[in-house]
Scaffold this active site. Structure first.
Site, PDB file in Angstrom:
ATOM      1  N   LYS A  48     -37.836  34.002 100.026  1.00  0.00           N
ATOM      2  CA  LYS A  48     -37.421  33.086 101.100  1.00  0.00           C
ATOM      3  C   LYS A  48     -38.617  32.373 101.709  1.00  0.00           C
ATOM      4  CE  LYS A  48     -35.758  36.420 103.642  1.00  0.00           C
ATOM      5  NZ  LYS A  48     -36.040  37.561 102.754  1.00  0.00           N
ATOM      6  N   ARG A  92     -29.948  37.389 110.462  1.00  0.00           N
ATOM      7  CA  ARG A  92     -29.928  38.558 109.591  1.00  0.00           C
ATOM      8  C   ARG A  92     -28.721  39.444 109.858  1.00  0.00           C
ATOM      9  NH1 ARG A  92     -35.765  38.834 108.405  1.00  0.00           N
ATOM     10  NH2 ARG A  92     -36.123  40.336 106.750  1.00  0.00           N
ATOM     11  N   ARG A 136     -46.958  42.141  96.563  1.00  0.00           N
ATOM     12  CA  ARG A 136     -47.117  41.155  97.638  1.00  0.00           C
ATOM     13  C   ARG A 136     -48.356  41.495  98.456  1.00  0.00           C
ATOM     14  NH1 ARG A 136     -42.424  39.137 101.693  1.00  0.00           N
ATOM     15  NH2 ARG A 136     -42.232  41.310 102.342  1.00  0.00           N
ATOM     16  N   ARG A 164     -48.642  44.891 103.306  1.00  0.00           N
ATOM     17  CA  ARG A 164     -48.000  45.159 104.593  1.00  0.00           C
ATOM     18  C   ARG A 164     -47.480  46.589 104.616  1.00  0.00           C
ATOM     19  NH1 ARG A 164     -43.803  40.276 105.218  1.00  0.00           N
ATOM     20  NH2 ARG A 164     -42.458  41.973 105.873  1.00  0.00           N
ATOM     21  N   ARG A 201     -35.345  48.995 103.612  1.00  0.00           N
ATOM     22  CA  ARG A 201     -35.044  47.617 104.007  1.00  0.00           C
ATOM     23  C   ARG A 201     -33.964  47.011 103.121  1.00  0.00           C
ATOM     24  NH1 ARG A 201     -40.676  45.183 103.530  1.00  0.00           N
ATOM     25  NH2 ARG A 201     -39.787  43.222 104.236  1.00  0.00           N
TER      26      ARG A 201
HETATM   27  P1  ADP Z   1     -39.207  39.786 104.514  1.00  0.00           P
HETATM   28  O1  ADP Z   1     -40.074  38.553 104.373  1.00  0.00           O
HETATM   29  O2  ADP Z   1     -39.687  40.876 103.652  1.00  0.00           O
HETATM   30  O3  ADP Z   1     -37.754  39.502 104.348  1.00  0.00           O
HETATM   31  P2  ADP Z   1     -39.638  39.489 107.314  1.00  0.00           P
HETATM   32  O4  ADP Z   1     -41.062  39.125 107.424  1.00  0.00           O
HETATM   33  O5  ADP Z   1     -38.628  38.391 107.364  1.00  0.00           O
HETATM   34  O6  ADP Z   1     -39.441  40.324 105.983  1.00  0.00           O
HETATM   35  O7  ADP Z   1     -39.251  40.553 108.414  1.00  0.00           O
HETATM   36  C1  ADP Z   1     -40.026  41.715 108.629  1.00  0.00           C
HETATM   37  C2  ADP Z   1     -39.299  42.604 109.628  1.00  0.00           C
HETATM   38  O8  ADP Z   1     -39.164  41.913 110.882  1.00  0.00           O
HETATM   39  C3  ADP Z   1     -37.880  42.990 109.258  1.00  0.00           C
HETATM   40  O9  ADP Z   1     -37.830  44.129 108.401  1.00  0.00           O
HETATM   41  C4  ADP Z   1     -37.266  43.276 110.627  1.00  0.00           C
HETATM   42  O10 ADP Z   1     -37.681  44.533 111.126  1.00  0.00           O
HETATM   43  C5  ADP Z   1     -37.910  42.215 111.502  1.00  0.00           C
HETATM   44  N1  ADP Z   1     -37.103  40.975 111.581  1.00  0.00           N
HETATM   45  C6  ADP Z   1     -37.460  39.742 111.131  1.00  0.00           C
HETATM   46  N2  ADP Z   1     -36.491  38.848 111.385  1.00  0.00           N
HETATM   47  C7  ADP Z   1     -35.479  39.538 111.997  1.00  0.00           C
HETATM   48  C8  ADP Z   1     -34.186  39.184 112.508  1.00  0.00           C
HETATM   49  N3  ADP Z   1     -33.696  37.924 112.415  1.00  0.00           N
HETATM   50  N4  ADP Z   1     -33.440  40.164 113.066  1.00  0.00           N
HETATM   51  C9  ADP Z   1     -33.888  41.427 113.175  1.00  0.00           C
HETATM   52  N5  ADP Z   1     -35.078  41.829 112.709  1.00  0.00           N
HETATM   53  C10 ADP Z   1     -35.883  40.901 112.133  1.00  0.00           C
HETATM   54  P1  ADP Z   2     -39.406  36.942 101.349  1.00  0.00           P
HETATM   55  O1  ADP Z   2     -39.867  35.927 102.348  1.00  0.00           O
HETATM   56  O2  ADP Z   2     -38.000  36.703 100.874  1.00  0.00           O
HETATM   57  O3  ADP Z   2     -39.593  38.353 101.817  1.00  0.00           O
HETATM   58  P2  ADP Z   2     -41.756  36.155  99.789  1.00  0.00           P
HETATM   59  O4  ADP Z   2     -41.640  34.676  99.727  1.00  0.00           O
HETATM   60  O5  ADP Z   2     -42.770  36.742 100.695  1.00  0.00           O
HETATM   61  O6  ADP Z   2     -40.295  36.807 100.050  1.00  0.00           O
HETATM   62  O7  ADP Z   2     -42.001  36.677  98.308  1.00  0.00           O
HETATM   63  C1  ADP Z   2     -42.161  38.078  98.017  1.00  0.00           C
HETATM   64  C2  ADP Z   2     -43.277  38.276  96.999  1.00  0.00           C
HETATM   65  O8  ADP Z   2     -42.879  37.775  95.726  1.00  0.00           O
HETATM   66  C3  ADP Z   2     -44.570  37.513  97.346  1.00  0.00           C
HETATM   67  O9  ADP Z   2     -45.661  38.283  96.908  1.00  0.00           O
HETATM   68  C4  ADP Z   2     -44.439  36.199  96.564  1.00  0.00           C
HETATM   69  O10 ADP Z   2     -45.709  35.673  96.214  1.00  0.00           O
HETATM   70  C5  ADP Z   2     -43.682  36.671  95.316  1.00  0.00           C
HETATM   71  N1  ADP Z   2     -42.725  35.662  94.800  1.00  0.00           N
HETATM   72  C6  ADP Z   2     -41.973  34.762  95.495  1.00  0.00           C
HETATM   73  N2  ADP Z   2     -41.182  34.043  94.672  1.00  0.00           N
HETATM   74  C7  ADP Z   2     -41.392  34.516  93.411  1.00  0.00           C
HETATM   75  C8  ADP Z   2     -40.867  34.186  92.106  1.00  0.00           C
HETATM   76  N3  ADP Z   2     -39.936  33.224  91.940  1.00  0.00           N
HETATM   77  N4  ADP Z   2     -41.339  34.883  91.048  1.00  0.00           N
HETATM   78  C9  ADP Z   2     -42.272  35.867  91.206  1.00  0.00           C
HETATM   79  N5  ADP Z   2     -42.806  36.227  92.391  1.00  0.00           N
HETATM   80  C10 ADP Z   2     -42.379  35.563  93.498  1.00  0.00           C
END
Ligand code: ADP
Ligand code: ADP
Ligand code: ZN
Length: 214
Positions: free
Chosen positions: A13, A88, A127, A160, A171
């Site tokens: 995302k 979410r 990541r 992280r 998660r």
């Molecule tokens: P990822 O990129 O792996 O999806 P995020 O960076 O979006 O993770 O979120 C990290 C953490 O921050 C989540 O596991 C949650 O604890 C919190 N968080 C982020 N956005 C939200 C939301 N909209 N509602 C509740 N918790 C959130």
């Molecule tokens: P999210 O915001 O949904 O948690 P990220 O954008 O941070 O996800 O992506 C999660 C991990 O996967 C990062 O290390 C990113 O560089 C990698 N990644 C993202 N898109 C792809 C893809 N299409 N193929 C392989 N790796 C990816």
């Protein structure tokens, strides 16, 4: 253009949201980034959020909703924005719809980046996040020019805490229980679009821009 990015943790995302923001010149709003910035700055919000984030749990809705509603009301959001990591939960989605409705606005697209759980666990272990600016990389799929050093700001990269395998599984469970129902919610609203998130980053982005238009 107002866009929501849906998908499991690690689906890509953030990666796609940053590319969308750059191409269409709209703000990228990541609630995860906002919380991490608050933790780094030692704010009250950061302290509260951290106890949930460390456990792989969602931060309570009441700590998130007002923050996002205030953000999308700012001047730079008038031509649109891309929301990454919000909503979410169903109550968050309903609160967002209500706030937009009160302003006579609505969301344009909810793009679901679809990646099966097996791929996620593997992907998350690679990541890496910058301690300075929060930029995200991947050891294999999105490497930095110099190993372990951020391309953007030159600071060091870390895994992280919540990307360690035990917490990733937690998660994912939270995602399936609390966030996946949003796919149905936005399908019913007629704005859901699906993209395959397992293909290369650039190919995913091609699918996204096919949806959004040039
Ligand atoms: P990822 O990129 O792996 O999806 P995020 O960076 O979006 O993770 O979120 C990290 C953490 O921050 C989540 O596991 C949650 O604890 C919190 N968080 C982020 N956005 C939200 C939301 N909209 N509602 C509740 N918790 C959130
Ligand atoms: P999210 O915001 O949904 O948690 P990220 O954008 O941070 O996800 O992506 C999660 C991990 O996967 C990062 O290390 C990113 O560089 C990698 N990644 C993202 N898109 C792809 C893809 N299409 N193929 C392989 N790796 C990816
Ligand atoms: Zn950096």
């Amino acid at each position: 253009m107002k866009i929501i990015m849906l998908g499991a943790p690690g689906a890509g995302k953030g990666t796609q949201a940053k590319k969308i923001a750059a191409k269409y010149n709209i703000p990228h709003i990541s609630t995860g980034d906002i919380f991490r910035a608050n933790i780094k700055n030692g704010t009250e919000l950061g302290k509260k959020a951290k106890t949930y984030m460390d456990q792989g749990l969602l931060v309570p809705d009441e700590l998130v909703v007002d923050l996002v509603v205030d953000r999308v009301n700012q001047e730079d959001c008038k031509d649109g924005y891309v929301l990454d990591g919000f909503p979410r939960t169903i109550p968050q989605a309903e609160a967002l719809d209500k706030a937009l409705g009160d302003m006579g606005q609505k969301m344009d697209y909810a793009i679901d980046v679809n990646v099966p759980d097996e791929n996620i666990v593997r992907r998350m272990s690679g990541r890496r996040a910058c301690v300075g600016c929060g930029a995200t990389y991947h050891l294999v799929y999105a490497p930095t020019k110099e190993e372990g050093i951020c391309d953007v700001c030159g600071k060091e990269l870390i895994l992280r805490d919540d990307d360690k395998p035990e917490t990733v599984q937690k998660r994912l469970n939270v995602y399936h229980e609390q966030t996946q129902p949003l796919i149905d919610y936005y399908a019913k609203a007629g704005i859901l679009r699906e993209v395959d998130g397992t293909i290369d980053i650039e190919d995913v982005f091609k699918a996204v821009t096919d949806i959004l238009g040039a």
